[in-house]
Enzyme design. Structure first.
Site, PDB file in Angstrom:
ATOM      1  CD  GLU A   1      20.972   5.082  17.106  1.00 18.62           C
ATOM      2  OE1 GLU A   1      20.819   5.916  16.313  1.00 18.62           O
ATOM      3  OE2 GLU A   1      20.878   3.874  16.606  1.00 18.62           O
TER       4      GLU A   1
ATOM      5  CD  GLU B   1      13.494  -0.542   8.162  1.00 18.57           C
ATOM      6  OE1 GLU B   1      13.984  -0.637   9.430  1.00 18.57           O
ATOM      7  OE2 GLU B   1      12.797  -0.931   7.596  1.00 18.57           O
TER       8      GLU B   1
ATOM      9  CE  LYS C   1      24.478   9.226   0.307  1.00 19.31           C
ATOM     10  NZ  LYS C   1      25.754   8.887   0.701  1.00 19.31           N
TER      11      LYS C   1
ATOM     12  CB  CYS D   1      19.773   0.320  14.072  1.00 19.85           C
ATOM     13  SG  CYS D   1      19.358  -1.141  13.303  1.00 19.85           S
TER      14      CYS D   1
END
Ligand code: NAD
Length: 485
Positions: A389, A258, A182, A292
Site C-alpha cells: 500500500e 475496514e 480511540k 484506502c
C-alpha cells in the site's frame, strides 16, 4: 478564533469521558504536529489503561437509558449534529488541515462528507426493521428483531479524521449502542471537535467517550479484555487489524474491520483516455494518495499506454504542492517523516528494478513532510511496489495486453477493497467489475465514497460494511423469537 483555540480554551484537548473533559490519570500527553511544518500545534492528553476502563464504565452505565430512548429521539440528535457540523464545516476543515495536512478544498469536502454520515444515519435510526414470517410447516411464526450489541470500541485512522469517526459514531447512535472512540494519535483533534458537536446536539453523557492515547496497544488491550465491551469497529491497516482480530477472538467479540487496500486502476484500449486520466487524478491523488481506496496500481492496455502516461504526467505536473491552508494548493504534505522516507524508498527500489520516473520522484527542499507528485512508468508486473500500500502521491503504471491478463493482475493481491475500470463498452467494463475481487468497483468513475453506499472490502481488506443500511447492522444483533400462538 480558530476551532483549535476554542477547544484548548474549553479544556477539550483532554479525554472526553462521561460527558466531561479530563486530563489523563497519570498526567501524560503528546504533541500533535502540523505536517506542513513538522512543528507541534498543541498537546493532547494521552489516555492510560485506568482512563480507558473509566470510559468503558461510562459507556456501560449510559447503555440502558440510551437503549430506552426512542429511535426518533436518537434520529433527531443525529440530525442536529449534521446541521451543527455543516454550520461549522469551514472551522472543522481548518482543523483537519492543521493536524492532517490535506489541501483545504479537500478538507472542506471531508467535513461535509463526514456530516453526511450523521444525516444518513439519522434516517436509518428510525428504520431498524425486523420481520415476521410463517415457518415452512405453517404452524409457527418466526419473528426476528434487531437489538443494539452494546458497548462498542471504535478505532479510527488518521487519513480522514472526521469521516472515519462519523462513519462509526453515526450508525452506533442510530442502533442504540454506547461507545468509546480511540482516534489515531497523529490526528486526535478532529475527533474531539466531533465530540463537542454531539454534546451540543444533545447526546446524553457517557454515550460517546473519546480516548486519545499514545499507548494504543495497551489501552485497546485493556478494553478488549473487559467483559463490558461487546463490539469492535476498526478502521486501519491490515497489519493492525490482524492483531486485533486475534485479540478479539479470545472473548469472541463481534468485529467489523475496514482495512488496507491495493486498488487496481484498469484502463482498457476503448476507454476515453481523457476521462480515464481525470479519474486517475482523483483516484490516485485525492488526499495525496493517502486513501484506502487510492489507485495503487495503474494497468493500461498497451495501445493506449503512451497517450495515457503522457496525459497523466501533464495533469500531475499541474498539481500545486504546498501547505494545505495556502491558496491554490492541490497537494499537501504526507502525514509524517516516516511516510516521506517510504516514498523515497519506493522510488529508489522501483527505478532500481528498471522503471522510469516520468515526473517528480523527490522530496522538495522545504520544511514539513512533502513529496512531489510522481509518475513511474515501465513498472514490471511483479515489482514489489505493486503489492504494497503506497499511501502517497506515487502512481506506478504497468502495461498489459489482454483483458484476461488485466483481471489476473488486478486480482494478484491479498487485498480486495476497491478497484477501478475504464472502458467505453459497458458490457466489457461490467464483466471486469464482476471478475475483480474487490468490495467496491468504480466503473468509469474515480470516486466512489457515498454514505448511502456499502463501503468495505473482501479478502484481507476486511469484513463488514460501513455506510448504507448495512452500516447500522454492524451495531445490531439479530434476535429470533420463536412464537407459537
Ligand atoms: P494503523 O493500523 O496504523 O492505525 C489505525 C488505528 O489503530 C489508530 O488509531 C492507531 O492508533 C491504532 N493502533 C495502532 N496499533 C495498534 C495496536 N497495536 N493496538 C490497538 N490499536 C492500534 O493505520 P493508520 O496508519 O492510522 O491508517 C492507514 C491505514 O488505514 C491504511 O492501511 C489504510 O488503507 C487503512 N484505512 C482503511 C479504510 C477502510 O475503510 N478500509 C479507511 C481508511 C484507512
Amino acid at each position: 478564533m480558530t476551532l483549535l483555540k476554542e477547544l484548548e480554551d474549553r479544556g477539550a484537548t483532554g479525554l472526553y469521558i462521561d460527558g466531561e473533559w479530563r486530563e489523563s490519570s497519570d498526567g501524560s500527553g503528546f504533541p500533535v504536529l502540523d505536517p506542513s511544518t513538522g512543528d507541534p500545534v498543541t498537546e493532547v492528553s494521552s489516555g492510560s489503561v485506568d482512563d480507558a476502563l473509566a470510559a468503558v464504565a461510562a459507556a456501560h452505565e449510559a447503555g440502558p437509558a440510551f437503549v430506552a430512548m426512542t429511535p426518533r429521539e436518537r434520529s433527531e440528535i443525529l440530525r442536529r449534529a449534521f446541521e451543527i457540523m455543516i454550520d461549522r464545516s469551514d472551522a472543522i476543515a481548518e482543523l483537519i488541515v492543521t493536524e492532517m495536512g490535506k489541501a483545504l478544498p479537500e478538507a472542506k469536502a471531508e467535513a461535509t462528507y463526514a456530516a453526511e454520515f450523521f444525516r444518513w444515519f439519522s434516517g436509518e435510526a428510525v428504520r431498524n426493521i425486523g420481520y415476521i414470517n410463517t415457518a415452512p410447516g405453517g404452524d409457527k411464526r418466526i419473528i426476528a428483531i434487531h437489538q443494539p450489541i452494546g458497548v462498542s470500541l471504535l478505532i479510527t485512522p488518521w487519513n480522514f479524521p472526521a469521516a472515519m469517526a462519523t462513519r462509526k459514531i453515526g450508525p452506533a447512535i442510530a442502533a442504540g449502542c454506547t461507545m468509546v472512540l480511540k482516534p489515531a494519535s497523529d490526528t486526535p483533534l478532529t475527533a474531539l471537535a466531533v465530540a463537542e458537536i454531539l454534546k451540543e446536539a444533545g447526546l446524553p453523557k457517557g454515550v460517546l467517550n473519546v480516548m486519545p492515547s499514545r499507548r494504543s496497544g495497551e489501552v485497546v488491550d485493556a478494553m478488549l479484555t473487559d467483559e463490558r465491551v461487546r463490539n469492535l469497529s476498526f478502521t486501519g491497516s491490515t497489519e493492525v487489524g490482524r492483531v486485533l482480530l486475534e485479540k478479539a477472538a479470545k472473548r469472541v467479540i463481534r468485529c467489523s474491520m475496514e482495512l488496507g487496500g491495493n486498488a487496481p486502476f484498469v484502463v482498457f484500449d476503448d476507454a476515453d483516455v481523457d476521462d480515464a486520466v481525470s479519474g486517475a487524478m482523483v483516484a490516485k491523488m485525492r488526499n495525496g494518495g493517502q486513501s484506502c481506496i487510492a489507485a495503487n496500481r495503474i494497468y493500461v492496455q498497451d495501445s493506449v499506454a503512451d497517450e495515457f502516461i503522457e496525459k497523466l504526467s501533464e495533469a500531475m505536473a499541474a498539481t500545486k504542492v504546498g501547505p494545505g491552508m495556502e491558496e491554490g494548493t492541490t497537494l499537501g504534505p504526507v502525514i509524517n517523516e516516516r511516510a516521506v522516507l517510504d516514498m523515497v524508498g519506493f522510488v529508489e527500489e522501483t527505478t532500481g528494478n528498471g522503471a522510469q520516473v516520468r515526473i517528480g520522484g523527490r522530496r522538495p527542499e522545504r520544511a514539513g513532510f512533502f513529496f512531489e507528485p510522481t509518475l513511474i512508468s515501465e513498472v514490471r508486473s511483479n515489482d514489489p511496489i505493486l503489492s504494497t500500500e503506497i499511501f502517497g502521491p506515487i502512481a506506478p503504471v504497468v502495461r498489459f495486453e489482454t483483458d484476461d491478463e488485466a483481471i489476473e493482475l488486478a486480482n494478484d493481491t491479498i487485498y480486495g477493497l476497491a478497484a477501478y475500470v475504464y472502458s467505453s463498452d459497458l458490457a466489457r467494463a461490467m464483466g471486469a467489475a464482476e471478475a475483480i475481487e474487490a468490495g467496491m468497483v468504480g466503473v468509469n468513475r474515480g470516486v466512489m465514497s457515498d454514505p448511502a453506499a456499502p463501503f468495505g472490502g473482501m479478502k484481507q481488506s476486511g469484513q463488514g460494511r460501513e455506510g448504507s443500511h448495512e452500516g447500522m447492522m454492524e451495531f445490531l444483533e439479530t434476535k429470533y423469537i420463536a412464537a407459537d400462538w
